[in-house]
Structures are given as structure tokens and as C-alpha cells.
Design a protein around this motif. Sequence first.
Motif, mmCIF file in Angstrom:
data_model
loop_
_atom_site.group_PDB
_atom_site.id
_atom_site.type_symbol
_atom_site.label_atom_id
_atom_site.label_comp_id
_atom_site.label_asym_id
_atom_site.label_seq_id
_atom_site.Cartn_x
_atom_site.Cartn_y
_atom_site.Cartn_z
ATOM 1 N N GLU A 1 23.169 1.492 -9.562
ATOM 2 C CA GLU A 1 23.233 1.642 -8.146
ATOM 3 C C GLU A 1 22.490 0.766 -7.350
ATOM 4 O O GLU A 1 22.193 0.706 -6.092
ATOM 5 C CB GLU A 1 22.761 3.206 -7.457
ATOM 6 C CG GLU A 1 23.238 4.248 -7.956
ATOM 7 C CD GLU A 1 22.655 5.494 -7.771
ATOM 8 O OE1 GLU A 1 22.635 5.960 -6.465
ATOM 9 O OE2 GLU A 1 22.288 6.527 -8.782
ATOM 10 N N ARG A 2 22.087 -0.460 -8.045
ATOM 11 C CA ARG A 2 21.414 -1.587 -7.768
ATOM 12 C C ARG A 2 20.239 -1.364 -7.014
ATOM 13 O O ARG A 2 19.913 -1.690 -5.694
ATOM 14 C CB ARG A 2 22.423 -2.620 -6.871
ATOM 15 C CG ARG A 2 23.574 -2.660 -7.711
ATOM 16 C CD ARG A 2 24.528 -3.584 -6.808
ATOM 17 N NE ARG A 2 24.194 -4.985 -6.685
ATOM 18 C CZ ARG A 2 24.295 -5.903 -7.533
ATOM 19 N NH1 ARG A 2 25.103 -5.743 -8.592
ATOM 20 N NH2 ARG A 2 23.932 -7.210 -7.445
ATOM 21 N N LYS A 3 19.355 -0.461 -7.433
ATOM 22 C CA LYS A 3 18.330 0.072 -6.749
ATOM 23 C C LYS A 3 17.137 -0.522 -7.181
ATOM 24 O O LYS A 3 17.213 -0.826 -8.394
ATOM 25 C CB LYS A 3 17.889 1.667 -6.591
ATOM 26 C CG LYS A 3 19.017 2.372 -5.907
ATOM 27 C CD LYS A 3 18.735 3.838 -5.733
ATOM 28 C CE LYS A 3 19.748 4.729 -5.273
ATOM 29 N NZ LYS A 3 19.462 6.190 -5.547
ATOM 30 N N GLN A 4 15.887 -1.063 -6.725
ATOM 31 C CA GLN A 4 14.885 -1.333 -7.256
ATOM 32 C C GLN A 4 13.607 -1.117 -6.367
ATOM 33 O O GLN A 4 13.479 -0.919 -5.212
ATOM 34 C CB GLN A 4 14.796 -3.009 -7.358
ATOM 35 C CG GLN A 4 14.871 -3.589 -6.116
ATOM 36 C CD GLN A 4 15.021 -5.352 -6.472
ATOM 37 O OE1 GLN A 4 14.516 -5.610 -7.301
ATOM 38 N NE2 GLN A 4 16.141 -5.797 -5.750
ATOM 39 N N ILE A 5 12.416 -0.942 -7.211
ATOM 40 C CA ILE A 5 11.349 -0.736 -6.575
ATOM 41 C C ILE A 5 10.404 -1.937 -6.889
ATOM 42 O O ILE A 5 10.193 -2.396 -7.972
ATOM 43 C CB ILE A 5 10.357 0.565 -6.893
ATOM 44 C CG1 ILE A 5 11.292 1.701 -6.483
ATOM 45 C CG2 ILE A 5 9.031 0.408 -6.196
ATOM 46 C CD1 ILE A 5 10.113 2.956 -6.599
ATOM 47 N N TYR A 6 9.786 -2.951 -5.820
ATOM 48 C CA TYR A 6 9.304 -4.065 -6.129
ATOM 49 C C TYR A 6 8.158 -4.238 -5.318
ATOM 50 O O TYR A 6 8.006 -4.280 -3.937
ATOM 51 C CB TYR A 6 10.354 -5.144 -5.585
ATOM 52 C CG TYR A 6 9.658 -6.617 -5.955
ATOM 53 C CD1 TYR A 6 9.983 -6.905 -7.360
ATOM 54 C CD2 TYR A 6 9.273 -7.441 -4.986
ATOM 55 C CE1 TYR A 6 9.763 -8.722 -7.684
ATOM 56 C CE2 TYR A 6 8.769 -8.601 -5.430
ATOM 57 C CZ TYR A 6 9.122 -9.241 -6.405
ATOM 58 O OH TYR A 6 8.623 -10.384 -6.781
ATOM 59 N N LEU A 7 7.057 -4.123 -5.841
ATOM 60 C CA LEU A 7 5.577 -4.093 -5.064
ATOM 61 C C LEU A 7 5.398 -5.544 -4.505
ATOM 62 O O LEU A 7 5.384 -6.507 -5.002
ATOM 63 C CB LEU A 7 4.583 -3.987 -6.116
ATOM 64 C CG LEU A 7 3.050 -4.178 -5.389
ATOM 65 C CD1 LEU A 7 2.898 -2.560 -4.759
ATOM 66 C CD2 LEU A 7 1.969 -4.379 -6.158
ATOM 67 N N LEU A 8 5.436 -5.381 -3.096
ATOM 68 C CA LEU A 8 5.427 -6.699 -2.460
ATOM 69 C C LEU A 8 4.479 -6.574 -1.173
ATOM 70 O O LEU A 8 4.950 -5.405 -0.217
ATOM 71 C CB LEU A 8 6.810 -7.211 -1.941
ATOM 72 C CG LEU A 8 6.921 -8.547 -1.411
ATOM 73 C CD1 LEU A 8 6.896 -9.665 -2.338
ATOM 74 C CD2 LEU A 8 8.156 -8.515 -0.622
ATOM 75 N N SER B 1 11.823 -2.053 3.365
ATOM 76 C CA SER B 1 11.226 -0.748 2.728
ATOM 77 C C SER B 1 12.431 -0.338 1.644
ATOM 78 O O SER B 1 12.065 0.704 0.766
ATOM 79 C CB SER B 1 11.627 0.104 3.963
ATOM 80 O OG SER B 1 12.739 0.202 4.492
ATOM 81 N N PRO B 2 13.635 -0.985 1.486
ATOM 82 C CA PRO B 2 14.392 -0.328 0.430
ATOM 83 C C PRO B 2 13.788 -0.983 -1.167
ATOM 84 O O PRO B 2 13.863 -0.213 -2.032
ATOM 85 C CB PRO B 2 15.641 -1.526 0.575
ATOM 86 C CG PRO B 2 15.934 -1.606 1.849
ATOM 87 C CD PRO B 2 14.383 -1.654 2.394
ATOM 88 N N LEU C 1 0.775 -1.120 -0.103
ATOM 89 C CA LEU C 1 -0.028 -0.065 -0.180
ATOM 90 C C LEU C 1 0.890 1.169 0.292
ATOM 91 O O LEU C 1 0.455 2.208 -0.890
ATOM 92 C CB LEU C 1 -0.729 0.191 1.114
ATOM 93 C CG LEU C 1 -1.900 -0.878 1.160
ATOM 94 C CD1 LEU C 1 -2.720 -1.296 2.332
ATOM 95 C CD2 LEU C 1 -2.934 -0.603 0.108
ATOM 96 N N VAL C 2 1.990 1.158 0.668
ATOM 97 C CA VAL C 2 2.706 2.434 0.667
ATOM 98 C C VAL C 2 3.209 2.646 -0.848
ATOM 99 O O VAL C 2 3.380 3.368 -1.254
ATOM 100 C CB VAL C 2 4.031 2.115 1.694
ATOM 101 C CG1 VAL C 2 4.865 3.579 1.734
ATOM 102 C CG2 VAL C 2 3.185 2.077 3.252
ATOM 103 N N THR C 3 4.072 1.343 -1.446
ATOM 104 C CA THR C 3 4.609 1.563 -2.545
ATOM 105 C C THR C 3 3.623 2.190 -3.665
ATOM 106 O O THR C 3 4.059 3.059 -4.474
ATOM 107 C CB THR C 3 4.966 0.037 -3.195
ATOM 108 O OG1 THR C 3 5.587 -0.720 -2.057
ATOM 109 C CG2 THR C 3 5.767 0.266 -4.554
ATOM 110 N N GLN C 4 2.423 1.502 -3.552
ATOM 111 C CA GLN C 4 1.470 1.948 -4.473
ATOM 112 C C GLN C 4 0.959 3.304 -4.192
ATOM 113 O O GLN C 4 0.158 4.125 -5.044
ATOM 114 C CB GLN C 4 0.254 1.044 -4.337
ATOM 115 C CG GLN C 4 -0.866 1.115 -5.524
ATOM 116 C CD GLN C 4 -0.365 0.179 -6.657
ATOM 117 O OE1 GLN C 4 0.582 -0.305 -6.653
ATOM 118 N NE2 GLN C 4 -1.123 0.499 -7.839
ATOM 119 N N GLY C 5 0.931 3.774 -2.640
ATOM 120 C CA GLY C 5 0.507 4.976 -2.291
ATOM 121 C C GLY C 5 1.146 6.160 -2.512
ATOM 122 O O GLY C 5 0.763 7.345 -2.117
#
Lengths: 773, 926
Positions: free
Chosen positions: A602-609, A744-745, A182-186
Motif C-alpha cells: 500500500e506504499r505506506k511508510q513510517i519515517y522518523l523526521l 503526518s502520513p 516526537l509524535v512518531t516516537q511517542g
Amino acid sequence: MNAGEQQAYVRPSKDSRYNSDEKIPAAVQNMSSKASARGSEGISSFVRNSSKYAFALVATLSFLTRYWKIWDPAQVVFDEVHFGKFASYYLRRQYYFDVHPPLAKMLIALGGWLVGYDGHFLFEKIGMEYVSNGVPYIMLRGWVAIFGFALPPLVYMIMAESGYSVVASLLAALLVTFDNALVTQGRLILLDNIMIFFMLAAVYAYIRFFKLRYKAFSASWWTWLLATGAMLGCVVSCKLVGLFTISLIGGAVLYDLWRIIDIRRGTTMSEFASHFIARAFALIAVPLTLYLSFFYIHFAILTNTGPGDGYHTSQFQMQLKGNHMTKNSFDVRYGDQITFRHRDTGVYLESSNERYPLRYDDQRVSSQGQQVTGAKKLGENGFWMIKPIHDIPEFETFLTRRLAGEEIPEDELNEWNVYDADLVQLEHVGTGTNLRTHDVASPMTPTNMEFTTALLNDTKAYDDSLWQVLIDGAKGNSTQLKTSSSFIRLVSNKHGVAAWTHKKKLPEWGHEHQEINGNKKPDEKGNLWTVTQIRGRKATAEDQEKIKKKIVPMGFLSKYTELQGLMIKHNNALTTVHPFQSTPITWPLMTRGISFWTNNAERKQIYLLGNPIGYWMSDLAMGMFVMVLVVIELCRRRNEDIVDPLVKRHLLRSGLFIAFAWLAHYVPFFLMGRSLFLHHYLPASIFAYMMLAVLFQVVFVQEYPRYVVRRWNGRARALMPSVAAVAVLGAIVALQFVTFVYFSPLVYGTTGLTPEQVNARRWLPTYDLHFQK
Amino acid sequence: MTTSAGATTNEPGGHMPKGHSMRGSANDNKSASPSVPKVSQTDSSSSSVMSDSVQVVSFAPPAPYHAKWAYTTTDTLALVLITLVAILVRCYKLSTPDKVVFDEVHFGKFAGKYLNGTYFYDLHPPLAKMMFAAAGKMAGYDGVFDFKSIGLDYIAAGVPYVGMRLMPALLGAVTVPATYVTVRACGYGLDTGVLASLLVCFENGLVTQSRLILLDSPLVFFTVLSLACWAMFWTRQHAQFTPAWWFWLVSTGAMMGCAASCKWVGLFLFPVVGLSTVADLWDKIADRSLTPARWAAHFLARAVGLILVPLAVYLFWFQVHFALLYKTGDAAGMMTTEFQTTLAGGLNVTTDRDVYYGSEIRMRTTNGRNGYLHSHAHAWQHDKGSGQQQVTIYGHADQNNLWIVEPAFNTTADASNGPVPVPKDATIRLRHKTTGKYLHSHDKRPALSSQDTKFELSGYGFDNFAGDSNDNFRIEILHGDKHSEGSDKHVQAIYTRFRLIHSNLHCAVYNSRKKLPKWAFEQIEVNCMRNCMPRMSTWHVEYARLPSSASGASASAEGDLAARPQASYRKLGLWGKIAEYNRLMADSNGSLTGDHPFAARPQHWPWLRRGTAYWGGRGNFIYQHGNPLVWWGALGSVLLFAALRSVLFVLDKRRIRPGLFGQRRKYLSAAGFFVVAWAGHYVPFFLMGRELFVHHYFPALWMAILVLAFTLDLFTAGVPRFARLAAYFAVAAAVLYAFETFSYITYARTWSKDACVRTRWLKTWDFDCEHAFGGVRSTEPPPESTPKAEAAADKVAAVDKVVVDDTVPAAAAVGGGADAVEGAEKARADGGNEEGIPAEIGVPFAEEFNPEEKPEEETSEAAADAVYVKPEYDDPTAIKVAQASPVQAPESVAADIGRKSNQPATGETIDDKKPVGSADDKHVEL
């Protein structure tokens, strides 16, 4: 059987429009108000105001989680590609097509408009830079995040309003606050926040309305009833998933009506009718009106031609400013040399000196006639002259004059217009032969008729070469054949087959053109062609003026009906396999997420979980809830009440409502054939979290009336029922929080992770995070 | 507490009618004092949504109302009479046609296989087919005739087909008295019982279906008997746990088991009977006179009778099935190798156990049943293919299935200490023994798929070219066999289950189970798929042998080779066989799609949109078509029940209780049960994607016919007896008239074209009057040209069978008659029909266009590996092919791919988890 319950059967007072024998909140209302009157002195002001503090805490945490580094990443993430783009189209006022209703996208655009964004950026690919493209993305995200931010407080309000204790309400709200999905999507420019916001608002409004049932038809009763309707209208105008919310509220309302009609309540039929009509008006008419109004605004904004034109009928397209159809729609007249383009596959009807081979690979024999094929590229071979079927001297002279390039007055030209259902012959300009079909199997589709051509003087083939031009959607035979804007079928007059082609390519002898043959079902959609060009005619300013005058204006409702039909059609057609799609059964189990965005450097990612711990805990709660129900009901069958009647009734009323809310937002997905994603579960996940709080309440809050808060800012009499309750509550929230922070990353995408860190977060082998190596 | 008090009166042997539910008594209380609000009834105050709904939804079992069916001599008389009529109706002209009709193609053939003992596979359970085998045996069928195609002549082949058809006909006849029994057991009178059985007796569809060698007659028979027994069981409620009570309970279970053993459609009985059982047990919980032990006895009795007994019956028939089919046959190839080893004359493999570098191996798909990894010297010919050598899956063991295990590209195995076994996670190459090509994959789409997670597999390599890294596959061992030590560490033939993962693309060698086109000899496609589930990408080595030349200098003696440990398949036990067979049935049921011209979706069944053409002769034909009056009446009465029930619900709330001519409780419970049963046998079909036919509706139809009878009873309950009988006679006469009207297509009676056309009451009924009774028939060849003849032939493919293959010509033409068929066949065989093609276009260009001329075989191995640039997602046609010379191919290919798809060109070259969101995709939101 106690006295209080017996009394419930007596009508309480005159002014309530219908009375209740067993309204729980009524009893609760009584008891808790009595209770608060009795013992408010001994309670500390902290406890008394605890609900307000809890609400403030939820709001603060929600704000922090949603707005934390909202500017990061400064790149297009996941479906911002779509919804950012749609916002831009609104600001450019260009017509686009999407399967979702317009409200949420218009709201996003509204945010952009307020901060002065002009829609110049089209969000083409995930990972495109915002800053260098001058997009006020922080404002856009910040605006959408308001809706995401509002969810946990709303959950708190719903729980408090449903008669839960401060702690149970707080529990539900905090679980929602710290849910990673919900935070990711929010905090991104996506529709779901807005949709879920309206969904929860509708549920909240309905609960307020339901609690006013003893003051039926009062002003506040009407207010909340209408608010429910309005919110339902908004949900469904964001996404059609809103229909699930409607079915939930609708089900509850029907159940309510079912109780009202009970004769033991003393309701008269006319009273029932007014109840019925009020609800029908507020919950059917109001949402429908709102839904349509948003479409009205949608059309009112999008007046220019844009990428969505192609989905629509020609009449619809011609309503848009600058549409190419408006530019290129000419009358077709006999003697014109025209091209035919197949609507579905985009090939041109073409012939050449090549002939069909005598024998095909499967040993069938052909006519060896001249090939008629479908070519991707338009060339000289794609031109056909449209002729009347008999030798008419006037036509001959007319044609000669045309070919000589003579200027012919408009009136005279109009005599040779082609109308719907006209019988024509089509002469291939390059080879001087007539298009023909006959009773020979087509090269690759033996059930269909072969298309070939016949010499002009071939009298035997004459009947085979007569074609009926059927214009799609023609009203009466006064409909004129036009380039670009008419879809037509070419139906053989003798055989009744229609010119058809399909993606299968002919072998080498056919230059890998598409096979064209006669389809025995002439009404199929796949038989539609357009006339794309007329040789030697170009649009002049004068022509265009004329065309504009001829455009038939389209009313809102017909525009809407057309769009709605297309939305449903395309929504069902969304079956393309996406690498991150999933099946509904996996959602509550939280077995796999969706990759939203990656940054390789930078090996960053956003992954909806979703928060795995939270998901699994709420699944458990759901299972336990069912068990509790079964046990209670079994005992009741044996006439033994094991639970306090008040607690039980609350559980069956509010608990079941939440359980049904979860079901209503989850189960229907199993019936859908289209590609589905984890984020479709988000609405249901909120109800699953609430369920956990419900179960907490059932287990730990025995002395039910003491703990009830009836408003988010209501007064509480007691907070913590027991040490065990404190411990469990603390443990659940702590687990949720720690898991949230741990993952959270992947939510914020601000910190890069080493492969070890990534692999440590792969709690299940199916979490396909990036940078595992 | 009054409600439960009402329930307590319901004790065995009490004064109230037996089976009288708590629900019933509560209602009675209410109706007794309609105007007094029950202040004391607190039960409903604590009633929940759930208990409310249980009380209102009536899954009432049949006949809770009548304690007992007082059986009389009149009943006997009625039973005997209707049985005779039914036998007459079912057996009339049983010998016509003397040709193979419709699915007799399959079920006749299967009966023969039972008699021969030859193994076969069918997607239905065995019972009905075994019954046909038994009937055939008794009639003297020897199992030689193979029922190859529709229209074959029985007489000439000497097949005792009448005897075989007699079996379903008699079963069909028995459903008629069984209907009578059911209706009577539900508490209805003799007149209604007779009417209901006449409705069933004169239902053309049921008659058609039960006169042919088809599975539906046994299925309907067992379904009807199940519910008849169940109704009888309910008449024994006053004498629980007596022998009769047990008899009907166990019979219900046994019949249900038999129904499910005929076709899986029989499984729908379980939720239907189950629901009424659960509702009954739920009621019994509230009965405080029933001790928990007694309740448990009730529960256990039903669990035994309705779960264990059917299960035992189902398993028993499978046991018989496997006992009968002891010899291997064509279909054995569909089963796993463990299964095949149980069949006489079947596969019996013994092989070297260990797989070494240098071993020749034959690899088999573990779950696919389709066969071996195969290659042959023919090139891929699909559009986006590489044109390299085909790699397929092929069912039969031959030389082209042999591959040689070699170490990875540019590495060697040190064989100085004897042959090196292939360890877990080893990277290997597989060289095709006969052509010398390496198993290879690359960024090309396979023949039958355009998904970008699937890649083509090919054989690649040529003289003086060492190969490249795209030949490398990693062996990922999934599991070994616990009986063979080390089988999870090293690759062992038969025991080790593994996947082959392409080193560069990270895709697994995958059995797509799709049939390739003719140019690939219709073998099975195999490709390389990313992120696939292991199920279809699991392999094992079935045969391994280290040639003596390859076994290394120090271990060259043949004796050594012989002494190596051997491996062979373990035989599958009976349970394993049953489990595998059922899994396979589930699979093939799920994948049964086709485009049979007479397939019909469920929404078209109840109102009889159209039937199914079965067979066409000269001047007569069989078209399976219902008796419209019965079908429409049945559907109407089901809908009427639903409407009436809803209205009654609401009226109940207002305490208005119409007595429905005193039939209320009987009608609601009996019709209610059968409406639920109808829904349970109808609605689930909507969820099935597979190809469906009208005959799937028959069990549901029977239930709806009962509802029709109950409804007729309800509406004549209030009129004098003679009027009621008159009404019944009128209905029976009308039904009989309709039956006679359509009996021509039921019995293949000779008919006239006019009558035929007149009988098409609805436009959608498409029995083909024109063809069957058209003028010129037998003497002239069809005046058709190819398309129509083809179409006619296409119309007929046999139904309900393993995927109808449209490339295989179907047998007979319906309506078109035998000649049209011959015409079609001929047309196909000749590659066109001489008469059909107008002469003037047949000849002129013959010289110019040499039909024998075929495109040259693609030999351009040198064009080799190509890299494509991924363009727009949804326009696969725009793929551009960039040629790379073989010299630079080996390593640069992978690097290229990496660069072009915006991946970091790291050592790993490709990350198989592409960070794509939906951006590339179409818009995929809801």
C-alpha cells in the motif's frame, strides 16, 4: 540604580535560611502579586483562567496527536523489535542482556502484565503481524503513549513555572505537540518517551525546588528536592543519556551553591554545609539508590535462563535456572579426553596427520611439523587427553582402569582432579602426539610461535610440551578445572606463550582452518578457551543435583557490577554501521530521518523526521539568543543597559538554563564514538523549541510582570502584548501545524503516498523516503 | 557602578601599573575593606553567569603586573653564560652516532630533495625541512645520499651530517636564553630566570630531540620564541603603539607563523595567544576612557599582528617550498593531475576532448590521487569473492588502464552519422582493452570490506558470451568545466567529472583507498558502493582516443581524428597548489594510524611512562627520554596550580585572600597563562585518533617547566634570600644529576649493562639494556629463530611518517643493534634463518611438501555469477552461495536478488534504499 535593587542586599527576614540580593523570581513574585492585587477587577474571567484553558488545549491536542489511530500499523515497527521483545522476556522471566538500564523496559512490561499479556511473542522482525500473533499491542502502545502524551503538558508546566507568559508557554507546548519526530516516537513501544518524560519531570521538579529557595528546608522545599532526585534516578534508569540531565541539574545546583557560599549573603559555613549535604543526599544518594533498586527488581524478575546468559561469567550464568552451564559443568580429571573451544572465535583446537608446508608464500620456512589448527566443526581430531607431566605409575593404572570402563569410586576420582596452574601434557588422541610449541614462526603471524605436536617419546621436545592450565579468575590454586564453566589459558611452561587463534584462515594446505599460534602476551583476553566436552560423560540427574549444590550464590552488588560493566562495554562497542545512522551535526539541521517501517503493497511508510520548519525555526532562535546575549553583555561592558533589568535577568537565568539544557543533551554526543541516530536528539529538540518561546517572550513581552503566570493553573492578568505578537505567534504555530499535517502520513503510516507526493515531501535530497518511484 | 569606576582608572599613562586590569582593581577594592558588605555594588546584581565566569577564569596574559623589565648588565651576563652552556650541552658529541637515526630517514631525505628540486610530499608544512636543506647546503650536502634506512653510515656516504645536526642543536640552544627572557618578562627575578633556563637546558628529552635531524627542534624553537615575544609585548603596555610594542606584536605573529609552518602542532599557539588577547580586549571594552576608535585600533593591530602576519608567513614558506621543488618526483602521483602539470617533467597530457562510443579511454579518480581504473588477467582471490578478474586502481599509465566505451548490454549505438558522443545519463559498458572483459559488479563482497553496501567490481566475460545487464553502468555527470562548452551534457575528457552507477545495484564505482594484498599486487581497491558520497566516487577521463577502425564508415580519415578538439589539464596556480597540499596534509594526518611499538597516548606523556627508542649501536644507544625530575616537577606544579586556583576561588567567595607571600597576582597571572598554554598544547591530543609519540608533548613540556620555575619562586618567596638561593642550587643540582644519569641514552655514550638496568627507575621504562649491552654481539649471528628477529625488526619502523607499512621491513633494530637487524633482514630474505631452525625439523618432509606448489589459478569463469542469500546479519560466514549458470545469469540474477531479499521483483529489480530498520542489526540504542 533603583531602590528595589539596593534593598536586595539587605537580608530580608530571619526565617529564610539564606537570602538573596538579586533573586529575580523574588522580585517578580513581589511585583506580580502586587500587580494582581491591584488590578484583578478589570480582567475578564477568560483572561484570568487563560492558563488553565491553554493547558487543557495542549493536553487535548497532545492526546489527539499521540493516540490518533494508535492501532495502526498492526505490525512491528522499528525498535519495537527490541523493546517489545525485552518486555516479553520480563513476562517470561527469562534473562536477557541489553545496553540500557532496565526501568523503561520494565515499565513497558508492566503495561503488558496489567493487560494479561504472557510474553509469548518475540517481536523478531520489523513488519511482523501483531493481530495474528495475539499480541495486545494496542494496550502496550497506549500505555507507552501515556508518557509521550504527557510531554507537551509538561513543557507547558515548565514554561509557566519558569515565569513565562501564557502565550510563550503555549507556544512552546504547541511546538512540541506538533513535532513529527516526537509524535512518531511517542506512540510506539519505544524507550525514548519514557526517558524524556522523566527528564522533563526532573527539570520541572528542579524549577519548583529552586523557586522555594527562600523557604529553604521547608517541607515543600524538601519534597521538590527529593522529587528532583527521584526523577533523575528514573531518567538514568531508562537510558544512560539520563546522565546528561544529571549533569545539567548538577551544574545548576553547583552554580546555586556557588552563590550561596558568597559571604555577601551572610551565609555561615554551617548553613552552607547543610545546603550542601541536603543536595548531595537528594541528588546523589537518592538517584543512586533508585538506580540500584531497579536493577535489583530486574534481577528479581529475570530468574530463568534466557538469551542474555552468554554475555556473562559462568558464575553469573549458574545463578539462572536452567542454564546450560549448570547442566554441563563437570570436573575434569587427568586421563579425560577433552575438547578445547576458543571463546572469541568458537573454533576447536585440533590436529591431524597433515603437516605444515616447508616454505610459505613469503618464503619463510616452517618446521614441517604436524599441523595444529582451529576447526569450526568438532570432530574426532578435536580430542586431547590431559596427562600429568611425569610418568606416574598410579596414573598408569588409573588410566588403564578408566579406559577399561571400570567404575571408580568418587574419592579416588577426585584425586586426579585438575586444578588451576597445574602443569599438564596434552596428548592428541587421534595421532598419539603431544601438543608442543617452539621457537619457529607461525605460518601467518611471524611474530608468534608455531604450534605443532611432538612424538610421545621425543625427549628433546619434552620441555616444549609442558602446559600450564591457567583458569581465568581463579582464586587460589584450589580452583578446579570444569567443563563449560571455566575459561582457561594454555600457557607454554617453557616459552610463556599462550595458545591463541584469530579469524584469519590458513590457505588451502590448512583446509582453511584457523591458524593457532603462541601469543607472547599470555594475559590477553583473546587467549581464553573453554573445555566443552569430556568423552563418555553425560549429565545425570544426580550430577546436576551435585552441581546445583556447588553453585556459589552471587550477591546483588556483584551481579550488578558485572552487568553494568558489560553494558558500558557493549554500548561503546555499538559501532556497527547502520544505514540510517547519522552524525550529531546533522540533527538540528534536520537533514535526514530514519525509516521505521514500510508497507510495500500500500506504499505506506513510517519515517522518523522532525518537523523541519520547527527545527529550523528553533535553530534560528538559538542563534538569535546568542546574539542577544552578546549584545546585552557588550552594552553592559560599556555601562549601558539596553534591556529592562528584569527582562534581562529572566533571560540570563531561565533562558540560559534552557540553552544549557539543550547543550547538555546535545554536545556530548559529539564525543561518542558509537553509532548515533536522529532520535538521540529528541530530548535536546524539546529544549530547542522552548528556546523559540524564550525568544518570543524577549522580543514581544516587554512589560514582563504583567504577563507572568507562575503555575499551569495560575491566574493571568493579560494575554496578548501586541498585534504583532499575535501575528507572529499565530504564524509560528500555523507553520508548525501545517508542516506537521503535511508530513503526518510519514508519522502515522496510515495513508499510502504516490511517488509525486513522496517526492514533494523530499524537501532536501537527503530525505531518503521510500516509494519515490 | 563602582566596578566600572575602578576600570576607568586604568588608562594609558595613568598612575596605576600598566596592563593592570579591571579585574585586578576590583579585587584590590575588595581586599581593602574585607569586612564591609558592599551594598552599593550593584554590578554583580546584574552580573550573569557569563560575566561571572569571565571574571573568575584568569586567562591573564603574562606580566600584566610588571610594567617594565628593567634590563641590566647582569641580565646580559646571565644570557651570555647560559647561552654558552646551552650550546655546549646541545652540541656535545654531535657527531655520534655517525649513522641515520630514527626519523632522520625522512627529514634528511627531504632536505636532499629540496637541494635536488625533486618534488616530494610530507604531511608536515615545509619550513623546518627547508631549514635542514639550507643547513645541508651550507655544510656541503649534495642531496645524493637518500637516508634510506635507519643505521646507514654517514661517514662512508660522505654526508656532512654534523653540519645538518648543528642547525637544530643551535635552535635548541637558543630556547634556553629565550626561556630566561620569558621568565624575566613575566616579572620574575634573575635567579628564577636562570633556574628556569637551566631546567630547560638540562632536559634530556629536549636535548635528544634537538641534536638530530628532526622537525621538533625548529618547532619548539619557534613556539618558545612566540611566547617569549608575547611576554615581551606585554612589558610594553605602558607604551602602546610605539615601535617596540609593534615589534614584539609582529614578532609574536611571525614566530607563530613559523611554528605553524614547521608542524601543525604550532597551530595550538593560536587559541592560547588568542584567548589572552580576547580576554584583554574584553577588558578594554569596559574601559570608558578608551574611545571606540582607539579600541578598534587595538583590535585591528592584534588582528594584523596575530592573524595576518602568521598567515602571510605560512603562505610565504609554501611559496618558497613550491619554488624549490620544481621537478617532478615519485610523490607527484599523490597530487591531482592539475598539480602535476605544474612540475617540470611532470604529467603533460593532451587528448581528444570528446568521448565517443568506441573510444579507448583511461579513467582517473578525481580526488583519490591514486591513479587509473585498472584490470589485469588475475582473479580475485578473497574468500567471498567471485574469482573473476581483478579490477583495481593503479598509479601508472599502462595498457591495462585502457577501457573501451560500449553501449549498454543488448543495445548498439547508431554510428552511421559519425561517431556518437556519450551523453549525460547514458548507460554504457566498459570493455577492458587487453583482456576483453567487461567491467562488472554483482552481489559479492569486495576484497577488503564486508559491509553489505559494498560490492565487488570485476572483469567478466568470455568468448561467445554477450555479457549481461550487470555490466551496465550509468554515467552520472556531476559537473563539467565552465571553460568547455557541453562538458556537462556529454562526457568530455578531463573536463567532465562523473560517477559510474551500476544499473542493477545502484552502487557507484568507489575508490576505497585501501591497499590490496600481494595477490593483487598491492594496488588500490576499487569497489562499488551504495549511498556513498561523491568524493571518492568521482572520475574523469584523462585520455580518450577513437580508433580509426571504430570511428564509423563515414568518418574514417585520420585527418578527421586529428582535427577533433583537444583537451588538456589546466595548470594549478600557486594558491591552488597551496590549498591542495594543505588538504592533503589534513587527510594524511587524519589517516595516520599505525602500531609503532613506541607510539604513546597522551595520558602516558606527562608522567614519563616511557620514552622512544631512536637508535641502537654496540654498547650504546639513543633512547629519547625526559629528565624525570623536570617532567615530574613540571606536571606537579601544573596540578598544584589547578588545585590552588580552585581553592582560591572558593576562598574569594568567603572574602579570604591569602597574599601568597605577596606574589599572588604575579603567580596567578603568569603561571595561569602558562597552565592554559600547557593545556592548549596537551589536551587537544586526546581528541586525536592518529598515532602519537612522546615528542608531541615537548611544546607543552616547555610551558610546564616555566610553571615549575614560577612555583619554585612562589614557595621560596617567603624565606631569606640565602635560603632561597640554596634551594635553587639544590634543585639545579638534582636536575643536573638526573641529566647526567640519563645522558648516556641521550648522547649515545658508552655505558654498562648494570648502570643501564639500575637507571630504569620505573618498570615501564623499556630501554633495552639486555640487547645493547648483551654479551655476544658482533661475531655470532643472533641465536634467535625467526619470530624474535622479526619482532626485533618490527620494533623499529620509522615513526611519524605516512602510514607505516608493516609489510615493508623496517630498517634497524633498536637495542637489538645492527646485527639483529641484519639477522632479521637475512631471515626475511632467506625465508627463515638457517641457524634458527632446529635441524631435525628442517629437512625430513622436504620432498613431500613442494613449496613451489601453488594452488591452480582459478579459471572457472563458467561458475560465473553467483547470488547469495542474505542470512543473519552478523554472521557473514553463513553466507550461502548459490551457483547460477552463465546462460541464465544475465537477467535472472537481478530478479533473484530481488526475491531473496524480500524486495518486490519489479522492473527496477533492486531498490537501493532497503527498508531495514535496526531489526537486522545489533541493538543500536543509547
